[in-house]
Design an enzyme around this catalytic site. Structure first.
Site, mmCIF file in Angstrom:
data_model
loop_
_atom_site.group_PDB
_atom_site.id
_atom_site.type_symbol
_atom_site.label_atom_id
_atom_site.label_comp_id
_atom_site.label_asym_id
_atom_site.label_seq_id
_atom_site.Cartn_x
_atom_site.Cartn_y
_atom_site.Cartn_z
ATOM 1 N N CYS A 85 0.841 -1.204 0.000
ATOM 2 C CA CYS A 85 0.000 0.000 0.000
ATOM 3 C C CYS A 85 0.882 1.263 0.000
ATOM 4 O O CYS A 85 1.507 1.559 -1.006
ATOM 5 C CB CYS A 85 -0.970 -0.034 1.175
ATOM 6 S SG CYS A 85 -2.347 1.131 1.017
ATOM 7 N N HIS A 194 -3.416 -5.655 1.284
ATOM 8 C CA HIS A 194 -2.666 -5.839 2.537
ATOM 9 C C HIS A 194 -2.570 -7.305 2.949
ATOM 10 O O HIS A 194 -3.401 -7.773 3.746
ATOM 11 C CB HIS A 194 -3.353 -5.055 3.657
ATOM 12 C CG HIS A 194 -3.182 -3.583 3.545
ATOM 13 N ND1 HIS A 194 -2.219 -2.886 4.240
ATOM 14 C CD2 HIS A 194 -3.842 -2.664 2.804
ATOM 15 C CE1 HIS A 194 -2.303 -1.594 3.941
ATOM 16 N NE2 HIS A 194 -3.278 -1.427 3.072
ATOM 17 N N GLU A 196 -0.684 -8.596 5.061
ATOM 18 C CA GLU A 196 -0.454 -8.730 6.512
ATOM 19 C C GLU A 196 -1.757 -8.743 7.299
ATOM 20 O O GLU A 196 -1.740 -9.049 8.497
ATOM 21 C CB GLU A 196 0.488 -7.616 6.997
ATOM 22 C CG GLU A 196 -0.148 -6.256 7.263
ATOM 23 C CD GLU A 196 -0.416 -5.442 5.998
ATOM 24 O OE1 GLU A 196 -0.429 -6.023 4.892
ATOM 25 O OE2 GLU A 196 -0.627 -4.215 6.109
#
Lengths: 223, 83
Positions: A85, A194, A196
């Site tokens: 991002c 994302h 994560e």
């Protein structure tokens, strides 16, 4: 294996990235934007957020943070570097990756669980996936529209450097549905979604993001 | 003292969602004659003297920090009114 996560003023997802590294079996190392020190890490993640308040352009000021001199040198030397991002925006501003990210075409911030297709499973960050595999990863951005001139887009496609593509819906106006790309060497990868946030069933839509981090750890172990 | 102005505009072929939003609001205010709006940024740099060396430096600043050449064009000019 030690994977550094750089925290800039305004980074939001640095601790999530560190946690993802840990869940994948690596040792997360917190790095500070103002240092000229990579802490003897084996790989680097530039996390999501709004570094320097997104002032000027997303990533434009973070690009000149002290630690970026070391990050750029390490990336050019072949160290695996991932930009998520805002980290992807920083990698583009740094010219480690081509193109740029502009405001979403529909002008609204988007937050959704997004299906991606893995187009290149040979990079240092995607070897845990199969080419063509579809994965579900949260996406949240206001300026995630990937743009580049036609020649650059053709070159990216021709060289297999489109790593992730949006499936079913193009959430932000990215040209050719591009969600993530890599450099020529395949050690630097940037993506808007994302991974994560998709490493545990409890806190995300699944664990499809874990492969990003296990890929890097596998690449480092093998080398 | 002198002032150098750097204008940064999105390239013509790059979508400008902010300009489009502004353009879309105009008819609601009764302004129907505007066919397009593009939104950019203006930077005012204060310098001791706007000589050629300084302007060269400003162009470098515009190229490396103030604009992203992938998506934006810039122009540099001296603000004569400020001198």
């Amino acid at each position: 294996m030690r994977i550094g996560v750089v925290t800039f003023p305004g980074s939001l997802d640095d601790t999530d990235a560190q946690r993802a590294v840990k869940l994948a079996g690596g040792e997360p190392v917190a790095l500070w934007h103002g240092d000229h020190d990579l802490g003897a890490v084996d790989a680097i993640i530039l996390p999501g957020g709004f570094s320097y308040g997104d002032y000027l352009r997303c990533g434009a000021i973070a690009r000149f943070a002290p630690i970026m001199a070391e990050v750029v040198a390490a990336a050019r030397g072949g160290m695996p570097v991932l930009g998520i991002c805002n980290g992807f925006q920083i990698l583009c501003e740094t010219h480690l990756l081509p193109g740029a990210l502009i405001r979403n075409d529909h002008r609204t911030f988007i937050c959704r669980d997004q299906v991606l297709r893995v187009e290149n499973a040979t990079t240092e960050w995607t070897s845990a996936y199969d080419e063509g595999q579809e994965i579900l990863i949260p996406l949240k951005n206001g300026e995630g529209g990937f743009v580049a001139d036609a020649d650059t887009l053709d070159r990216l496609e021709g060289e297999g450097r489109v790593v992730f593509r949006y499936v079913d819906v193009n959430p932000n106006g990215s040209l050719r549905d591009i969600a993530g790309i890599t450099n020529e060497r395949g050690n630097v990868v940037g993506l808007m979604p994302h991974p994560e946030h998709a490493v545990e069933d409890l806190t995300g839509p699944g664990t499809d993001g874990l492969g990003i981090f296990t890929s890097a750890l596998a690449a480092l172990t093998a080398s | 003292m002198a002032r150098v102005i750097v204008d940064v505009m999105p390239k013509k072929e790059i979508l400008d969602p902010q300009g489009k939003a502004v353009h879309g609001a105009l008819p609601r205010l009764g302004f129907d004659g505007i066919t397009d709006v593009r939104q950019g940024k203006r930077f005012e740099l204060e310098v001791d003297e706007a000589d050629e060396a300084t302007l060269a430096e400003v162009r470098e600043i515009a190229e490396t920090l103030l604009s992203n050449p992938v998506i934006e064009d810039y122009s540099v000019r001296v603000d004569e009114a400020a001198e």
